[in-house]
Scaffold this motif. Structure first.
Motif, PDB file in Angstrom:
ATOM      1  N   THR A  24       0.836  -1.216   0.000  1.00  0.00           N
ATOM      2  CA  THR A  24       0.000   0.000   0.000  1.00  0.00           C
ATOM      3  C   THR A  24       0.862   1.255   0.000  1.00  0.00           C
ATOM      4  N   GLY A  25       0.260   2.320  -0.517  1.00  0.00           N
ATOM      5  CA  GLY A  25       0.899   3.640  -0.570  1.00  0.00           C
ATOM      6  C   GLY A  25      -0.075   4.686  -0.045  1.00  0.00           C
ATOM      7  N   ALA A  26       0.351   5.928  -0.163  1.00  0.00           N
ATOM      8  CA  ALA A  26      -0.386   7.054   0.447  1.00  0.00           C
ATOM      9  C   ALA A  26      -1.837   7.135  -0.018  1.00  0.00           C
ATOM     10  N   GLY A  27      -2.114   6.621  -1.214  1.00  0.00           N
ATOM     11  CA  GLY A  27      -3.476   6.711  -1.754  1.00  0.00           C
ATOM     12  C   GLY A  27      -4.501   5.988  -0.908  1.00  0.00           C
ATOM     13  N   GLY A  59      -2.950  13.774   3.267  1.00  0.00           N
ATOM     14  CA  GLY A  59      -2.499  14.099   1.909  1.00  0.00           C
ATOM     15  C   GLY A  59      -1.560  13.021   1.378  1.00  0.00           C
ATOM     16  N   THR A  60      -1.530  12.921   0.036  1.00  0.00           N
ATOM     17  CA  THR A  60      -0.533  12.006  -0.548  1.00  0.00           C
ATOM     18  C   THR A  60       0.737  12.829  -0.776  1.00  0.00           C
ATOM     19  N   PHE A  61       1.697  12.242  -1.468  1.00  0.00           N
ATOM     20  CA  PHE A  61       2.964  12.955  -1.678  1.00  0.00           C
ATOM     21  C   PHE A  61       2.981  13.703  -3.000  1.00  0.00           C
ATOM     22  N   LEU A  68       2.300  16.476  -0.353  1.00  0.00           N
ATOM     23  CA  LEU A  68       3.352  16.952   0.558  1.00  0.00           C
ATOM     24  C   LEU A  68       4.551  17.515  -0.208  1.00  0.00           C
ATOM     25  N   TRP A  69       4.930  16.854  -1.299  1.00  0.00           N
ATOM     26  CA  TRP A  69       6.125  17.313  -2.031  1.00  0.00           C
ATOM     27  C   TRP A  69       5.832  18.500  -2.921  1.00  0.00           C
ATOM     28  N   ALA A  70       4.564  18.942  -2.920  1.00  0.00           N
ATOM     29  CA  ALA A  70       4.269  20.221  -3.590  1.00  0.00           C
ATOM     30  C   ALA A  70       4.424  21.354  -2.579  1.00  0.00           C
ATOM     31  N   THR A 124       3.502  -1.966   3.792  1.00  0.00           N
ATOM     32  CA  THR A 124       3.086  -0.590   3.529  1.00  0.00           C
ATOM     33  C   THR A 124       4.281   0.341   3.423  1.00  0.00           C
ATOM     34  N   GLN A 125       4.154   1.299   2.503  1.00  0.00           N
ATOM     35  CA  GLN A 125       5.131   2.388   2.404  1.00  0.00           C
ATOM     36  C   GLN A 125       4.728   3.512   3.366  1.00  0.00           C
ATOM     37  N   ASN A 126       3.493   3.429   3.864  1.00  0.00           N
ATOM     38  CA  ASN A 126       2.961   4.503   4.698  1.00  0.00           C
ATOM     39  C   ASN A 126       3.522   4.432   6.117  1.00  0.00           C
ATOM     40  N   VAL A 127       3.618   5.572   6.727  1.00  0.00           N
ATOM     41  CA  VAL A 127       4.147   5.649   8.105  1.00  0.00           C
ATOM     42  C   VAL A 127       3.056   6.139   9.057  1.00  0.00           C
ATOM     43  N   TRP A 133      14.476   7.674   5.124  1.00  0.00           N
ATOM     44  CA  TRP A 133      14.614   8.859   4.275  1.00  0.00           C
ATOM     45  C   TRP A 133      15.154   8.481   2.903  1.00  0.00           C
ATOM     46  N   PHE A 134      15.022   9.379   1.964  1.00  0.00           N
ATOM     47  CA  PHE A 134      15.586   9.155   0.636  1.00  0.00           C
ATOM     48  C   PHE A 134      17.095   8.949   0.775  1.00  0.00           C
ATOM     49  N   GLY A 135      17.587   7.928   0.100  1.00  0.00           N
ATOM     50  CA  GLY A 135      19.019   7.620   0.211  1.00  0.00           C
ATOM     51  C   GLY A 135      19.295   6.573   1.264  1.00  0.00           C
ATOM     52  N   THR A 183      -0.497   3.588  -4.792  1.00  0.00           N
ATOM     53  CA  THR A 183       0.894   4.028  -4.877  1.00  0.00           C
ATOM     54  C   THR A 183       1.214   4.399  -6.318  1.00  0.00           C
ATOM     55  N   SER A 184       2.003   5.482  -6.463  1.00  0.00           N
ATOM     56  CA  SER A 184       2.257   6.042  -7.807  1.00  0.00           C
ATOM     57  C   SER A 184       3.322   5.262  -8.570  1.00  0.00           C
ATOM     58  N   GLY A 185       3.991   4.319  -7.889  1.00  0.00           N
ATOM     59  CA  GLY A 185       4.997   3.528  -8.611  1.00  0.00           C
ATOM     60  C   GLY A 185       6.193   4.362  -9.023  1.00  0.00           C
ATOM     61  N   GLN A 186       6.487   5.405  -8.257  1.00  0.00           N
ATOM     62  CA  GLN A 186       7.613   6.272  -8.609  1.00  0.00           C
ATOM     63  C   GLN A 186       8.827   6.077  -7.717  1.00  0.00           C
ATOM     64  N   VAL A 187       8.669   5.342  -6.606  1.00  0.00           N
ATOM     65  CA  VAL A 187       9.784   5.196  -5.665  1.00  0.00           C
ATOM     66  C   VAL A 187      10.174   3.724  -5.565  1.00  0.00           C
ATOM     67  N   TYR A 188      11.442   3.468  -5.853  1.00  0.00           N
ATOM     68  CA  TYR A 188      11.972   2.100  -5.744  1.00  0.00           C
ATOM     69  C   TYR A 188      12.590   1.924  -4.370  1.00  0.00           C
ATOM     70  N   GLY A 243     -10.494   3.513  -9.158  1.00  0.00           N
ATOM     71  CA  GLY A 243     -11.517   4.172  -8.338  1.00  0.00           C
ATOM     72  C   GLY A 243     -10.955   4.452  -6.958  1.00  0.00           C
ATOM     73  N   PRO A 244     -11.742   5.105  -6.103  1.00  0.00           N
ATOM     74  CA  PRO A 244     -11.271   5.405  -4.750  1.00  0.00           C
ATOM     75  C   PRO A 244     -11.110   4.123  -3.925  1.00  0.00           C
ATOM     76  N   ALA A 245     -10.027   4.046  -3.176  1.00  0.00           N
ATOM     77  CA  ALA A 245      -9.691   2.819  -2.443  1.00  0.00           C
ATOM     78  C   ALA A 245     -10.816   2.384  -1.504  1.00  0.00           C
TER      79      ALA A 245
HETATM   80  N1  APR Z   1      -7.796   5.810  -3.765  1.00  0.00           N
HETATM   81  C1  APR Z   1      -6.830   5.120  -4.435  1.00  0.00           C
HETATM   82  N2  APR Z   1      -5.681   5.685  -4.885  1.00  0.00           N
HETATM   83  C2  APR Z   1      -5.506   6.993  -4.636  1.00  0.00           C
HETATM   84  C3  APR Z   1      -6.459   7.784  -3.955  1.00  0.00           C
HETATM   85  C4  APR Z   1      -7.640   7.135  -3.515  1.00  0.00           C
HETATM   86  N3  APR Z   1      -8.611   7.803  -2.860  1.00  0.00           N
HETATM   87  N4  APR Z   1      -5.994   9.059  -3.893  1.00  0.00           N
HETATM   88  C5  APR Z   1      -4.787   9.064  -4.504  1.00  0.00           C
HETATM   89  N5  APR Z   1      -4.496   7.835  -4.963  1.00  0.00           N
HETATM   90  C6  APR Z   1      -3.297   7.385  -5.674  1.00  0.00           C
HETATM   91  C7  APR Z   1      -2.703   8.409  -6.626  1.00  0.00           C
HETATM   92  O1  APR Z   1      -3.294   8.264  -7.913  1.00  0.00           O
HETATM   93  C8  APR Z   1      -1.224   7.980  -6.647  1.00  0.00           C
HETATM   94  O2  APR Z   1      -0.998   6.993  -7.639  1.00  0.00           O
HETATM   95  O3  APR Z   1      -2.308   7.171  -4.694  1.00  0.00           O
HETATM   96  C9  APR Z   1      -1.010   7.370  -5.259  1.00  0.00           C
HETATM   97  C10 APR Z   1      -0.198   8.250  -4.329  1.00  0.00           C
HETATM   98  O4  APR Z   1       1.091   8.358  -4.869  1.00  0.00           O
HETATM   99  P1  APR Z   1       2.216   9.120  -4.019  1.00  0.00           P
HETATM  100  O5  APR Z   1       1.671  10.404  -3.510  1.00  0.00           O
HETATM  101  O6  APR Z   1       3.463   9.125  -4.854  1.00  0.00           O
HETATM  102  O7  APR Z   1       2.439   8.185  -2.726  1.00  0.00           O
HETATM  103  P2  APR Z   1       3.280   6.857  -2.638  1.00  0.00           P
HETATM  104  O8  APR Z   1       3.222   6.095  -3.931  1.00  0.00           O
HETATM  105  O9  APR Z   1       2.850   6.152  -1.413  1.00  0.00           O
HETATM  106  O10 APR Z   1       4.782   7.399  -2.426  1.00  0.00           O
HETATM  107  C11 APR Z   1       5.784   6.420  -2.218  1.00  0.00           C
HETATM  108  O11 APR Z   1       7.396   8.167  -1.764  1.00  0.00           O
HETATM  109  O12 APR Z   1       7.866  10.166  -0.788  1.00  0.00           O
HETATM  110  C12 APR Z   1       8.009   8.817  -0.649  1.00  0.00           C
HETATM  111  O13 APR Z   1       8.261   7.724   1.394  1.00  0.00           O
HETATM  112  C13 APR Z   1       7.312   8.355   0.597  1.00  0.00           C
HETATM  113  O14 APR Z   1       6.212   6.257   0.979  1.00  0.00           O
HETATM  114  C14 APR Z   1       6.277   7.367   0.100  1.00  0.00           C
HETATM  115  C15 APR Z   1       6.812   6.973  -1.264  1.00  0.00           C
END
Ligand code: APR
Length: 232
Positions: A12-15, A23-25, A31-33, A91-94, A150-152, A176-181, A217-219
């Motif tokens: 799982t990720g911030a979504g 907020g997501t990242f 957060l990163w905005a 989970t990537q979430n904290v 943290w990053f790094g 999760t946005s699939g942007q962080v390895y 759709g929404p989680a």
């Molecule tokens: N339901 C499902 N997905 C959602 C929802 C929702 N209601 N709202 C947002 N999303 C999706 C977005 O489309 C996006 O793909 O959640 C994802 C959030 O992506 P990020 O903000 O990049 O969060 P995450 O993927 O968890 O980031 C990974 O990056 O900054 C680091 O350590 C931090 O753990 C984090 C990691």
């Protein structure tokens, strides 16, 4: 879940916490905005200005203390409870919302509720507000930090996670946005193990093309429906 031999790995990720009010990242107002990673989420930032790093995590800890798990967290907790030993929740979430819903995830990026001594490595439960001068309960040095990755830095529990992926028959990435390895590469590991892969997200992530199936759709709607399907 129809097949008794299923071994499910869920990332799982911030979504998944977005509908709880966190907020997501990387979404538009994420957060990163609002904060620069190099100011608040790297070892160099902590060395340069620990008070600024603590202030960022104190804000996030205070935010996390005001929100509740949503239907997606509850659905995953039910899945884990009904199939103990066959579901690995990573989970990537904290934010602590999986535990608040009754699950015990693998926290690959650590926990906001955790404190760590940068000096001796001692871990303890953080107070709501932490400051650089807080002495470590073990060694007494004023080098405390949030127990988050943290990053790094290397994520936690990677060996356990990779072992679970190597045996997975089903892998799901949720919110999760699939942007962080390395987390963004877990779907490839699961595919190598022959797992069926599902992406559950508000829209398509950067690694959507790798997944067999997409639930858009929404989680709080998609995850309970997916768990119902698995438990049918
Ligand atoms: N339901 C499902 N997905 C959602 C929802 C929702 N209601 N709202 C947002 N999303 C999706 C977005 O489309 C996006 O793909 O959640 C994802 C959030 O992506 P990020 O903000 O990049 O969060 P995450 O993927 O968890 O980031 C990974 O990056 O900054 C680091 O350590 C931090 O753990 C984090 C990691």
């Amino acid at each position: 879940m129809a097949k008794e031999h299923e071994r499910i790995v869920i990332l799982t990720g911030a979504g998944i916490s977005a509908e709880s009010g966190l907020g997501t990242f990387r979404d538009k107002h994420g957060l990163w905005a609002r904060y620069r990673i190099e100011d608040v989420a790297t070892p160099e930032a902590y060395a340069r200005d620990p008070a600024r790093v603590h202030a960022f995590y104190n804000m996030r800890r205070a935010e996390a203390a005001t929100v509740e798990p949503n239907l997606a967290h509850a659905a995953l907790a039910r899945l884990v409870a009904e199939h103990p030993g066959r579901v690995t929740l990573v989970t990537q979430n904290v934010d602590g919302l999986h535990e608040a819903a009754g699950a015990t995830p693998i926290h690959m990026h650590g926990r906001l509720a955790g404190a760590l001594c940068h000096g001796c490595g001692h871990r303890w439960e953080a107070s709501l507000v932490m400051a650089p001068e807080d002495p470590c309960p073990a060694c007494g040095r004023a080098m405390t930090r949030p127990d988050v990755v943290w990053f790094g830095e290397m994520p936690y529990h990677m060996e356990t996670i990779l072992e679970a992926l190597a045996e997975a028959t089903l892998f799901a990435a949720i919110g999760t946005s699939g942007q962080v390895y390395p987390a963004a590469g877990f779907v490839e590991e699961a595919r190598l193990a022959g797992a069926h892969t599902v992406e559950i997200n508000l829209d398509r992530s950067d690694v959507a093309h790798v997944f067999d199936r997409h639930l858009i759709g929404p989680a709080s709607e998609t995850v309970p429906a997916w768990v119902e399907e698995l438990l049918a």
